[in-house]
Design a protein around this motif. Structure first.
Motif, PDB file in Angstrom:
ATOM      1  N   GLU A 181       0.851  -1.193   0.000  1.00 56.02           N
ATOM      2  CA  GLU A 181       0.000   0.000   0.000  1.00 56.02           C
ATOM      3  C   GLU A 181       0.891   1.249   0.000  1.00 56.02           C
ATOM      4  O   GLU A 181       1.832   1.345   0.767  1.00 56.02           O
ATOM      5  CB  GLU A 181      -0.926  -0.031   1.235  1.00 56.02           C
ATOM      6  N   ARG A 182       0.591   2.178  -0.908  1.00 60.92           N
ATOM      7  CA  ARG A 182       1.463   3.354  -1.059  1.00 60.92           C
ATOM      8  C   ARG A 182       1.360   4.341   0.107  1.00 60.92           C
ATOM      9  O   ARG A 182       2.275   5.096   0.360  1.00 60.92           O
ATOM     10  CB  ARG A 182       1.191   4.091  -2.386  1.00 60.92           C
ATOM     11  N   LYS A 223     -21.224  12.787   6.649  1.00 61.88           N
ATOM     12  CA  LYS A 223     -20.981  12.581   5.209  1.00 61.88           C
ATOM     13  C   LYS A 223     -22.031  13.394   4.456  1.00 61.88           C
ATOM     14  O   LYS A 223     -23.231  13.167   4.642  1.00 61.88           O
ATOM     15  CB  LYS A 223     -21.123  11.085   4.936  1.00 61.88           C
ATOM     16  N   GLU A 232     -12.326  -1.031  -8.318  1.00 58.42           N
ATOM     17  CA  GLU A 232     -12.540  -0.057  -9.406  1.00 58.42           C
ATOM     18  C   GLU A 232     -11.569  -0.285 -10.561  1.00 58.42           C
ATOM     19  O   GLU A 232     -11.832   0.103 -11.684  1.00 58.42           O
ATOM     20  CB  GLU A 232     -12.412   1.369  -8.868  1.00 58.42           C
TER      21      GLU A 232
END
Ligand code: FAD
Length: 430
Positions: free
Chosen positions: A32-33, A266, A323
């Motif tokens: 994971e970056r 949200k 995605e």
């Protein structure tokens, strides 16, 4: 022992890691970056709305429900309705990441943070190793690309209104890199209803303590607040820009819809000018915690070609999910595709049998629907989610939207798939 390397630790990468780890001994490495798991899921929260409930139950009954259970456990509210959506659950965006990280840790996944893949080495269509930003190389037997489709900043500037300083934090951790594209495999980009490239993320976050007490009370008690907007503040054009077709309904332009995701509220619009927002009763002192008056992340910029086993076309040992693997919107959708990619990557590594989700299940039908949709006119403009839009319509027409868990249980038993992903390959064969 075989090594499976997963690139990207969003919901798809986490689901892929758990599925790949099941069964025979293998080393599953999740790269994971950034410094956190969940990717876009750090800003999400909505689960089980409309057909996502069915998909969540399918995953649970198929033996791949660990992340669904974790999201249920981190819920701020469950079983409530908001415009166009029934029986939703919201997870707390404050509690979710630590819970998933602990779960993956317990399962022995080798999570490596600050590990951005920048290049790939392959021969004869077979990926051998990936290169990290620090110039080291990591070899593996099978790879799964779950790098998402959002950003990086250059794309948010080019196709959107600029960087919204979103949860992906590109300036700190470096841009998303597509492994498929590095292999020279042609990807495609989604389009908006109005013909522009990509689409804007459909929600932003407001600090709850900047809202009037009556709004905070509604959020606490009901999970949702719906405030009608005066006509001059209604921006209907926003609906055509959204990634989330399930929220592209007039209710989301005519009202400010807030949902309680724990630390923040949200707000169900890509952005809203703060001076206009502050004219609305209850929002006089509103402050953004994520998002702004004018921008949001741009997504669906990088779909890999794949088959329904989630293998990238043109590469022998590269799978994809989330995605990256289609115009799928949502956490549940990322978990479903991630589970399948993880299972099939492990099967390839072990010489086992790969599987497709049957079309008798929503999890299988959505993957097929997305592949078929791409071939049609306007295919690049479609988005696929269990929770609304064209796919939820298809789900209902085909009798796949099932709220009765007992009925789903017998459907999955008839397909011979009860607990399929929980079983070791040996038990699964028995
Ligand atoms: C603001 C916002 C709100 C949303 N709200 C909801 C919601 O309420 N409910 C819902 O169901 N869906 C929601 N969605 C959609 C949902 O979050 C996504 O569709 C889904 O989480 C995508 O998961 P993913 O794993 O495919 O991709 P991502 O979440 O984009 O994860 C990709 C990961 O890969 C990492 N990565 C990228 N490139 C590299 C590289 N080269 N090397 C290493 N790591 C890399 C990224 O840092 C990131 O962590 C929301 C999305 C956004 C942006």
């Amino acid at each position: 022992m075989s090594t499976i390397v997963i690139i990207g630790g969003g919901w798809a990468g986490c689901a892929a890691a758990l599925a790949a780890q099941r069964g025979n001994a293998k080393h599953v490495i999740l790269l994971e970056r950034t410094d956190l798991l969940l990717g876009c899921g750090l800003a999400g929260g909505i689960m089980r709305n409309n057909g996502r409930h069915t998909a969540a139950e399918e995953l649970r009954l198929l033996g791949a429900g660990d992340l669904i259970k974790a999201a249920d456990k981190a819920a701020t509210h469950a079983g409530f309705d908001f415009p166009g959506h029934s029986h939703a659950t919201l997870y707390s965006t404050s509690k979710m990441e630590p819970a998933v990280r602990a779960q993956l840790g317990k399962r022995g996944i080798d999570m490596r943070f600050l590990s951005r893949v920048v290049d790939v080495q392959a021969s004869d269509g077979c990926v051998k190793a990936v290169q990290l930003a620090d110039n080291t190389w990591l070899e593996g037997d099978v790879f799964i690309e779950c790098t998402g489709s959002a950003g990086p900043m250059g794309n948010c500037v080019r196709f959107g209104n600029g960087c919204a300083m979103c949860m992906l934090r590109c300036p700190s951790f470096g841009p998303r890199v597509s492994i498929t594209a590095r292999l020279g495999i042609k990807e495609c980009m989604g389009m908006r209803q109005d013909g522009a490239v990509g689409s804007l993320s459909g929600s932003c976050e407001i600090r709850k303590d900047s809202l009037a007490p009556f709004l905070r009370r509604a959020l606490r008690n009901d999970g949702v607040s719906v405030t009608p907007l005066p006509e001059q503040l209604v921006h209907r054009s926003m609906l055509s820009k959204k990634s989330c077709r399930q929220y592209a309904l007039p209710d989301f332009a005519d009202n400010i819809v807030l949902l309680d995701t724990g630390g923040h509220a949200k707000m169900m619009t890509p952005y809203f000018p703060i001076d206009q927002l502050r004219k609305v009763p209850g929002f006089e002192n509103a402050l953004y915690s994520h998002g702004s008056s004018m921008a949001n992340s741009v997504r669906f910029l990088s779909r890999a070609p794949r088959n329904d086993f989630m293998k990238v076309s043109g590469a022998k040992n590269l799978f994809c999910a989330g995605e990256k693997s289609g115009f799928f919107v949502g956490h549940t959708e990322a978990m479903a595709t991630g589970t399948l990619a993880g299972h099939n990557a492990a099967a390839l590594a072990d010489g086992g049998e790969q599987m497709r989700f049957p079309k008798e299940l929503a999890c299988g039908d959505i993957i097929a629907a997305e592949s078929e949709g791409l071939e049609r006119e306007n295919g690049l403009k479609q988005r696929y989610t269990f929770s609304g839009g064209i796919y939820f319509e298809r789900m209902q027409k085909r009798g796949l939207y099932v709220m009765d868990t007992a009925e789903l249980r017998s459907r999955i038993r008839r397909l011979g798939l009860t607990g399929f992903f929980a079983a070791t390959p040996k038990n699964a064969a028995a």
